[in-house]
Design a protein around this motif. Structure first.
Motif, mmCIF file in Angstrom:
data_model
loop_
_atom_site.group_PDB
_atom_site.id
_atom_site.type_symbol
_atom_site.label_atom_id
_atom_site.label_comp_id
_atom_site.label_asym_id
_atom_site.label_seq_id
_atom_site.Cartn_x
_atom_site.Cartn_y
_atom_site.Cartn_z
ATOM 1 N N GLU A 49 28.922 -4.451 29.945
ATOM 2 C CA GLU A 49 28.257 -3.242 30.443
ATOM 3 C C GLU A 49 27.917 -3.381 31.924
ATOM 4 O OE1 GLU A 49 25.947 -1.542 26.489
ATOM 5 O OE2 GLU A 49 25.002 -3.110 27.709
ATOM 6 N N ILE A 50 27.494 -4.566 32.340
ATOM 7 C CA ILE A 50 27.209 -4.782 33.761
ATOM 8 C C ILE A 50 28.479 -4.648 34.587
ATOM 9 C CG2 ILE A 50 26.384 -6.467 35.435
ATOM 10 C CD1 ILE A 50 24.589 -7.610 33.280
ATOM 11 N N GLN A 51 29.568 -5.202 34.089
ATOM 12 C CA GLN A 51 30.831 -5.111 34.808
ATOM 13 C C GLN A 51 31.320 -3.662 34.863
ATOM 14 O OE1 GLN A 51 32.322 -7.553 36.453
ATOM 15 N NE2 GLN A 51 33.834 -6.065 37.179
ATOM 16 N N ASP A 52 31.149 -2.906 33.769
ATOM 17 C CA ASP A 52 31.565 -1.506 33.759
ATOM 18 C C ASP A 52 30.748 -0.681 34.755
ATOM 19 O OD1 ASP A 52 33.387 -2.136 31.819
ATOM 20 O OD2 ASP A 52 32.145 -1.428 30.137
ATOM 21 N N ALA A 53 29.429 -0.937 34.804
ATOM 22 C CA ALA A 53 28.588 -0.215 35.769
ATOM 23 C C ALA A 53 28.984 -0.553 37.197
ATOM 24 C CB ALA A 53 27.111 -0.564 35.531
ATOM 25 N N ASN A 94 16.405 1.251 32.170
ATOM 26 C CA ASN A 94 17.297 1.647 31.086
ATOM 27 C C ASN A 94 18.259 2.758 31.492
ATOM 28 O OD1 ASN A 94 15.954 -0.201 29.477
ATOM 29 N ND2 ASN A 94 14.641 1.324 28.502
ATOM 30 N N LEU A 95 18.112 3.256 32.707
ATOM 31 C CA LEU A 95 18.976 4.323 33.194
ATOM 32 C C LEU A 95 20.295 3.764 33.700
ATOM 33 C CD1 LEU A 95 16.356 6.369 35.251
ATOM 34 C CD2 LEU A 95 17.341 7.031 33.044
ATOM 35 N N SER A 96 21.301 4.612 33.694
ATOM 36 C CA SER A 96 22.574 4.230 34.291
ATOM 37 C C SER A 96 22.435 4.198 35.809
ATOM 38 C CB SER A 96 23.661 5.231 33.888
ATOM 39 O OG SER A 96 23.344 6.527 34.371
ATOM 40 N N PRO A 97 23.286 3.446 36.514
ATOM 41 C CA PRO A 97 23.149 3.350 37.977
ATOM 42 C C PRO A 97 23.217 4.700 38.680
ATOM 43 C CG PRO A 97 24.624 1.647 37.158
ATOM 44 C CD PRO A 97 24.325 2.541 36.001
ATOM 45 N N VAL A 98 24.094 5.588 38.220
ATOM 46 C CA VAL A 98 24.209 6.906 38.854
ATOM 47 C C VAL A 98 22.916 7.694 38.697
ATOM 48 C CG1 VAL A 98 25.448 9.100 38.818
ATOM 49 C CG2 VAL A 98 26.705 6.959 38.508
ATOM 50 N N GLN A 145 31.744 1.158 42.164
ATOM 51 C CA GLN A 145 32.809 0.885 43.133
ATOM 52 C C GLN A 145 33.778 2.063 43.210
ATOM 53 O OE1 GLN A 145 31.646 -1.756 45.116
ATOM 54 N NE2 GLN A 145 33.795 -2.329 45.139
ATOM 55 N N ASP A 146 34.119 2.648 42.058
ATOM 56 C CA ASP A 146 35.018 3.805 42.051
ATOM 57 C C ASP A 146 34.400 4.990 42.785
ATOM 58 O OD1 ASP A 146 36.813 2.313 40.617
ATOM 59 O OD2 ASP A 146 36.200 3.118 38.655
#
Length: 389
Positions: A354-358, A117-121, A363-364
């Protein structure tokens, strides 16, 4: 087998602390049978309550991360994970239960539910931060063991040391092999004999055993004998068993590869039913190429000297709408209940946006890191050219 051995070692340490505390609290004024009964009951009560404390904290964190959008502030998300990770330890110790058992059960459940449930960062930050602290703590523990050789007055009894080592090996064999047979009846991925042998051979560490020996309420002479014996067994297991574990695993791997008959990699004709069964799997991997199955990861796994090298998975297919049935179909036992009820309740369902945004955010960050590195190189080259002129 290295992952199984590490998990077994942590669980063994937690159980040892609870059992030692139960034995120390034996009441000498009661009969032996009644004292043993009280000790066994105390062990199971502490083990169960401590585990429940850790599980409750982990499930509460999973619910919070699922419904509260902390992923928009990674620093706050990371602090929340840290508080819930170490909260079970302080609560269990405050209630006079086992803190290490609570934090162990909490970590197991968090890695299964809350982590996804955590963000990738935050996933990357949490894993690397905790692994760094774990590595530093482990290094300090072994440094303390080395200094203990010269810091304590020792009393060695060779016969006692030898018999203690033999009984430790026999006890581990009685523990590992029969229990592995029982566990295999409920596991989808079997623990074969080679993994069981590695668990038996490489599991003799002893930082927890040495710390428990230091706190035994015995007279000074008996305490010195126990501490010295424990220290000898710990050092012997680290140097001999620990040093020969990697060669043993490589030898077993070579024996296993020699037993396999080499075959040419060519595609065999498939029936229409097999093609239809594999089509959803191909579609899922085509849409999300980062997803790999547990079997594929085990097949490609190489032996690593450090357990901190591997990164956990960032997402599973069960978190994608329409993919759940394909994931748990064909499983059995608790896995069916877990994938059908618990995972959908405690894990967040991500939309494709949400997957695309993550993915775009990562990538950024990667591009920014790459540009900073390249910019630093160009700046260094410019400074070198100016200095040469």
């Amino acid at each position: 087998s290295s992952g199984i051995n590490a998990e077994y070692g942590v669980l063994n340490d937690a159980v040892s602390i609870v059992m030692c505390d139960s034995v120390i609290n034996f009441d000498d004024s009661t009969s032996t049978a009644w004292a043993i009964t009280l000790g066994v009951g105390s062990f199971f009560v502490k083990f169960t309550v401590s585990s429940l404390v850790g599980v409750m904290f982990a499930l509460a964190l999973a619910i919070i991360l699922k419904y509260v959008h902390l992923n928009k502030v990674p620093s706050l998300e990371f602090c929340t994970v840290g508080l819930f990770a170490y909260g079970p330890y302080f609560l269990a110790e405050g209630l006079n239960y086992s803190g290490i058992m609570a934090i162990l059960s909490s970590g197991i459940v968090m890695s299964h539910y809350a982590h996804f449930n955590l963000s990738p960062v935050t996933q990357i930050t949490v894993q690397q931060t905790f692994r760094t602290f774990a590595f530093l703590a482990e290094s300090m523990v072994f440094a303390y063991l080395g200094m203990a050789i010269f810091s304590f007055s020792h009393s060695f009894k060779p016969a006692f040391v030898i018999w203690t080592l033999i009984l430790c090996l026999v006890g581990r064999a009685i523990n590992i092999f029969p229990i592995s047979v029982i566990v295999n009846k409920f596991r989808e991925h079997q623990i074969d004999f080679k993994k069981q042998f590695v668990m038996w051979f490489s599991g003799l560490r002893g930082a927890i055993a040495f710390s428990l020996a230091l706190h035994l309420p015995f007279p000074n002479e008996k305490r010195r004998v126990i501490v010295s014996t424990t220290l000898v067994i710990v050092l012997f297991s680290i140097l001999f068993f620990g040093g020969s574990t990697m060669p043993l695993m490589k030898l077993l791997q070579n024996i296993d590869s020699d037993d396999k008959v080499p075959t040419k990699h060519k595609k065999l004709p498939q029936s229409d039913e097999e093609s239809e069964d594999e089509e959803p799997e191909r579609r899922r991997h085509a849409r999300f190429p980062s997803f790999t199955s547990h079997e594929d990861s085990e097949a490609d796994e190489e032996f690593a000297l450090s357990k901190t090298m591997e990164m956990g998975r960032s997402m599973e297919a069960s978190q994608i709408p329409g993919e759940t049935e394909e994931v748990w179909h064909g499983t059995k036992g608790f896995t069916v209940l877990d994938n059908k009820y618990f995972i959908p309740f405690f894990r967040k369902k991500f939309t494709r946006q949400e997957i695309q945004d993550a993915y775009t955010k990562m990538q950024d960050l990667t591009n920014q890191w790459h540009s900073d590195v390249e910019g630093g190189k160009l700046s260094d080259e410019r400074d070198c050219d100016e200095s040469s002129l």
